[in-house]
Each structure stands twice: as structure tokens, then as C-alpha cells.
Design an enzyme around this catalytic site. Structure first.
Site, PDB file in Angstrom:
ATOM      1  N   CYS A   7     -38.656 115.437  46.772  1.00  0.00           N
ATOM      2  CA  CYS A   7     -38.809 116.474  45.752  1.00  0.00           C
ATOM      3  C   CYS A   7     -40.258 116.606  45.308  1.00  0.00           C
ATOM      4  O   CYS A   7     -40.721 117.701  44.990  1.00  0.00           O
ATOM      5  CB  CYS A   7     -37.920 116.175  44.549  1.00  0.00           C
ATOM      6  SG  CYS A   7     -38.415 114.734  43.614  1.00  0.00           S
ATOM      7  N   HIS A  16     -47.715 122.419  42.620  1.00  0.00           N
ATOM      8  CA  HIS A  16     -48.808 121.584  42.129  1.00  0.00           C
ATOM      9  C   HIS A  16     -50.147 121.938  42.782  1.00  0.00           C
ATOM     10  O   HIS A  16     -51.183 121.970  42.125  1.00  0.00           O
ATOM     11  CB  HIS A  16     -48.464 120.116  42.373  1.00  0.00           C
ATOM     12  CG  HIS A  16     -49.560 119.180  41.992  1.00  0.00           C
ATOM     13  ND1 HIS A  16     -50.073 119.145  40.717  1.00  0.00           N
ATOM     14  CD2 HIS A  16     -50.239 118.254  42.709  1.00  0.00           C
ATOM     15  CE1 HIS A  16     -51.017 118.232  40.660  1.00  0.00           C
ATOM     16  NE2 HIS A  16     -51.150 117.693  41.849  1.00  0.00           N
ATOM     17  N   CYS A  20     -53.480 123.024  40.753  1.00  0.00           N
ATOM     18  CA  CYS A  20     -54.758 122.323  40.846  1.00  0.00           C
ATOM     19  C   CYS A  20     -55.886 123.298  41.159  1.00  0.00           C
ATOM     20  O   CYS A  20     -56.967 123.218  40.593  1.00  0.00           O
ATOM     21  CB  CYS A  20     -54.692 121.251  41.940  1.00  0.00           C
ATOM     22  SG  CYS A  20     -54.143 119.657  41.319  1.00  0.00           S
ATOM     23  N   CYS A  91     -47.020 107.724  37.290  1.00  0.00           N
ATOM     24  CA  CYS A  91     -45.827 107.065  36.742  1.00  0.00           C
ATOM     25  C   CYS A  91     -46.130 106.385  35.407  1.00  0.00           C
ATOM     26  O   CYS A  91     -45.257 106.280  34.547  1.00  0.00           O
ATOM     27  CB  CYS A  91     -45.261 106.060  37.736  1.00  0.00           C
ATOM     28  SG  CYS A  91     -46.428 104.796  38.282  1.00  0.00           S
ATOM     29  N   HIS A 347     -45.891 100.108  40.235  1.00  0.00           N
ATOM     30  CA  HIS A 347     -45.175 101.326  39.882  1.00  0.00           C
ATOM     31  C   HIS A 347     -44.424 101.075  38.570  1.00  0.00           C
ATOM     32  O   HIS A 347     -43.924  99.976  38.336  1.00  0.00           O
ATOM     33  CB  HIS A 347     -44.197 101.680  41.006  1.00  0.00           C
ATOM     34  CG  HIS A 347     -43.365 102.893  40.730  1.00  0.00           C
ATOM     35  ND1 HIS A 347     -43.922 104.123  40.442  1.00  0.00           N
ATOM     36  CD2 HIS A 347     -42.016 103.066  40.705  1.00  0.00           C
ATOM     37  CE1 HIS A 347     -42.941 105.006  40.259  1.00  0.00           C
ATOM     38  NE2 HIS A 347     -41.785 104.389  40.411  1.00  0.00           N
TER      39      HIS A 347
END
Length: 404
Positions: A7, A16, A20, A91, A347
Site C-alpha cells: 500500500c 506522495h 514531494c 514510523c 522500527h
């Protein structure tokens, strides 16, 4: 960061990448007439900057505590967490935004009263953007990108940068400090507000507390107290500590000042042995605890097991006597997943309790329902607790009277 997913790949191609390119374009065109964040703040708050405004008085409580209590007790059930797309090492921000999006009094304020319509900033505002974020999270059926916040990381924290590996605790502190600054801007900024009233903003009502550092002379028993405002607690997890309560025991343990670290006592007028103790003088309504897992070195992460309770009794660590209601319920946990105890790579995921009391595991855009047992078995990095019942307004008034 190893959190790429199909995704997110699709999002990069469809949305995205174009966003940008748009940001780069706007950055180039904006160089002709740059307007810095600090300049915008001066323009919106300083009558001498050419944009006069009528500032509210700063010699009183800045946000009514009774109104805060209404938001703290907000009973709207809300919605399960909405996933957030990872936009490249993001994250660390995603987990913090999820935790803030389930901090009840903050969300209640943004959804019921709102900040955007009363905002005095001419430039980008974190609270305005976070209000839009919360509104979108409640309406979206699919994960979305928090790029409107990520693209402004330098406005939130001076050393934060888009696309870099960052620390979730550091981002949380920057985000809370930024929201506090926004609240103070309404009254002319931090320098225009008396120190005792800086602790009466909405953000202080939510996250703010006070630490007490007490030193007792072993010779004459002279007592010296120093107080410091706190927005969170960072506790060590070294030694034999295996639970959050034992870590808090270490945090508040007496320390002997002796040898090269002797104390200069005002009563004795000499360097003497003394005892130092750090306690919570006034506990916050929302308690954020960071377990100090990261040390120096590339492989300096401590992965030792630290248990933590769903219900936390903070009373053994509180020195203030005016408020006995210091029982907290867990509502969010941030976990740092690593390889080989690496402190430079990893992460972030989080566990969130929605306003109905259901727990979810949130890994960027992936959200799944879990049981409490899974939550309590995690190697937590940050813990967020909500007071079962907010401090009363009379205690706030007593605090201000004492400090004046």
C-alpha cells in the site's frame, strides 16, 4: 526502517511523489519572499511588527480548568485507529500521532471547540494541522499520509528532518512543546506571560506536572527544595529493576551526596554530606513515561524485560499531599523493534486503546485488534497513562496561590 508495504508503494506512485514535487516547487517559488516561522510568530503576536492584535491578559489562568475537565471527561465513543502510511522512515512520527490522536482531552478540544478558527499564527501551525489530522482520521476508511505534518518537521523540532531515522520520544517532546508555544502565542508568547501562568494552558492541563528535588543536610537537617515543570518522566531501567514500579522506586530513591559530590549547605555554610531525593510534586493528568532503553554506541539498546501494569498507582512516588487521586489507566504503548540490539536502526509500532476500551496494534498502515495480554507482554519504550479522575480546579488555584 523495514516497514515498506504494497500500500505504501502504491501511495508513493499515486500521491506522495507528486506531493514531494509540489513541495519542491513551492519551496523554489517561495524563496523570493521568504517568511520564517519565527517571523510569522512575531507578526501575529507583536503589535510592533506591523500586524497589531489585541492580546488577551496574561496575568490570569490562560485556559479555564473547568472547561478542560469537560474535555477530560468527554464521553464520545469515537472510532478505531486509522492507519498511517509510512512516507520513508516516518514510523517514529506515526506512532506519536496515533498516541496523541487518542489522548482524550486533546482530541475532545480539537473536535468540539477547535483551534483553527481562533489561531493567531499567519504561518503553519501544528495544532491547526493536527486538528485536520484528527478530523481526517475519524472520517477515512483507508490509511492516509501524514505528509502535511512530516513536511514541517523542522518547525516542530529544530534538529528533526524528513526522511531520517528519528527518536519517537524526542518527537513527542517536540510536539508537546510546540503545542505549548502555540497556546502561549495567543497571549503574546512565552516572554509576555508570567511564569506561574504558563502552567495554565490547555497543554499544561493535559501533560504538565511538577518535579521536586529535595536535599536534606545530614549535619543540620536543613531542607532545600527546588521545583521543575515536567511534561513527561524518563526513567532508568538499569540494575535489578524488572518492573515499572521498581524503575520508579529507583527514580525516587535517596541519593547520598558525599566525597567529591558533597553539598554546600546554607545552614552549615560548608560542604557537608547530604541526602537528595527526586519526587513528583504534582502529577499530570496525562502521564507519559519513557523507559531509557538507548545508551551510547551503535548497539547500545537495552532490551531487558520491564513489566508494566494496566492500572498504575503513582501515590508512592508523589510528594505533594493535596491530591490523593493519583491512579492511572494505560491507554497507549510505543514499542521499538530492532535487530541485534541496534540503537541506530529499527522500527516503531504502537498499541492504542480506543475510547470504547478496545486495544489495537498499529504498524503504520496496518491496524488489527488485540487483547490486553498482548499489550502487557511488550517491550515498551514509552507508556501513556490517563488519570482516572482529573485534578480538581481548587487544587490548581491552590498551586497558583502558593507560587505567588
Amino acid at each position: 526502517n523495514y516497514s515498506s508495504k504494497p500500500c505504501q508503494t502504491s501511495h508513493w506512485i499515486t500521491e506522495h511523489k507528486q506531493k514531494c514535487m509540489g513541495l519542491q516547487s513551492s519551496s523554489k517559488t517561495g524563496r523570493k519572499n521568504p517568511k520564517s516561522f519565527s517571523a510569522a510568530k512575531r507578526a501575529s503576536c507583536d503589535p510592533s511588527a506591523g500586524n497589531p492584535v489585541i492580546l488577551k491578559p496574561s496575568n490570569k489562568i490562560l485556559f479555564p480548568y473547568e472547561e478542560f475537565i469537560e474535555y477530560f471527561n468527554w464521553d464520545r465513543f469515537g472510532y478505531p485507529p486509522c492507519g498511517l502510511l509510512n512516507c520513508g522512515n516516518s514510523c517514529f512520527a506515526n506512532v506519536v500521532l496515533q498516541c496523541l490522536a487518542y489522548t482524550r482531552p486533546l482530541v475532545a478540544y480539537l473536535l468540539e471547540r477547535g483551534h483553527r478558527k481562533d489561531c493567531r499564527r499567519d504561518d503553519w501551525c501544528f495544532l491547526c494541522e493536527f486538528q485536520s489530522h484528527v478530523e481526517r482520521a475519524g472520517q477515512s476508511l483507508h490509511p492516509f499520509s501524514p505528509m502535511n505534518i512530516l513536511s514541517r518537521l523542522p518547525n516542530i523540532g529544530g534538529n528533526l528532518g524528513y526522511g531520517k531515522q528519528e527518536d519517537a520520544h524526542e518527537f513527542m517532546r517536540f510536539a508537546i512543546d510546540t503545542m505549548q508555544s502555540v497556546c502561549l502565542d495567543e497571549f503574546g508568547g512565552e516572554k509576555a506571560v508570567q511564569p506561574i501562568y504558563r502552567e495554565t494552558t490547555l497543554i499544561q492541563h493535559i501533560f504538565g506536572g511538577r518535579l521536586r528535588s529535595q536535599v536534606v543536610c545530614a549535619e543540620c537537617c536543613n531542607v532545600s527544595n527546588q521545583f521543575e515543570n515536567m511534561m513527561d518522566l524518563t526513567v532508568e531501567i538499569h540494575g535489578d529493576a524488572g518492573s515499572l514500579e521498581e524503575c520508579l522506586d529507583q527514580f525516587t530513591a535517596k541519593e547520598r551526596l558525599h566525597g567529591d559530590n558533597m553539598y554546600k549547605c546554607d545552614g552549615c555554610n560548608d560542604y557537608v554530606m547530604a541526602w537528595k531525593c527526586l519526587t513528583v510534586e504534582r502529577a499530570p493528568n496525562i502521564l507519559t513515561i519513557a523507559l531509557k532503553r538507548f545508551q551510547s554506541g551503535r548497539f547500545g539498546k537495552l532490551n531487558k524485560r520491564i513489566t508494566f501494569p494496566e492500572t498504575l498507582d503513582l501515590r508512592p512516588y508523589v510528594s505533594g499531599l493535596e491530591d490523593k487521586n493519583n491512579i492511572y489507566k494505560l491507554y497507549a504503548v510505543i514499542v521499538h523493534v530492532d535487530m541485534l540490539n541496534a540503537s541506530f536502526f529499527g522500527h516503531y509500532i504502537c498499541y492504542i486503546k480506543d475510547f470504547r476500551g478496545n486495544w489495537y496494534r498499529v504498524d503504520d498502515c496496518k491496524v488489527c485488534s488485540v487483547e490486553l495480554d498482548e499489550v502487557l507482554s511488550q517491550g515498551a519504550y514509552m507508556l501513556l497513562y490517563s488519570r482516572i479522575c482529573a485534578r480538581s480546579s481548587c487544587l490548581l488555584t491552590a498551586d497558583l496561590s502558593m507560587k505567588e
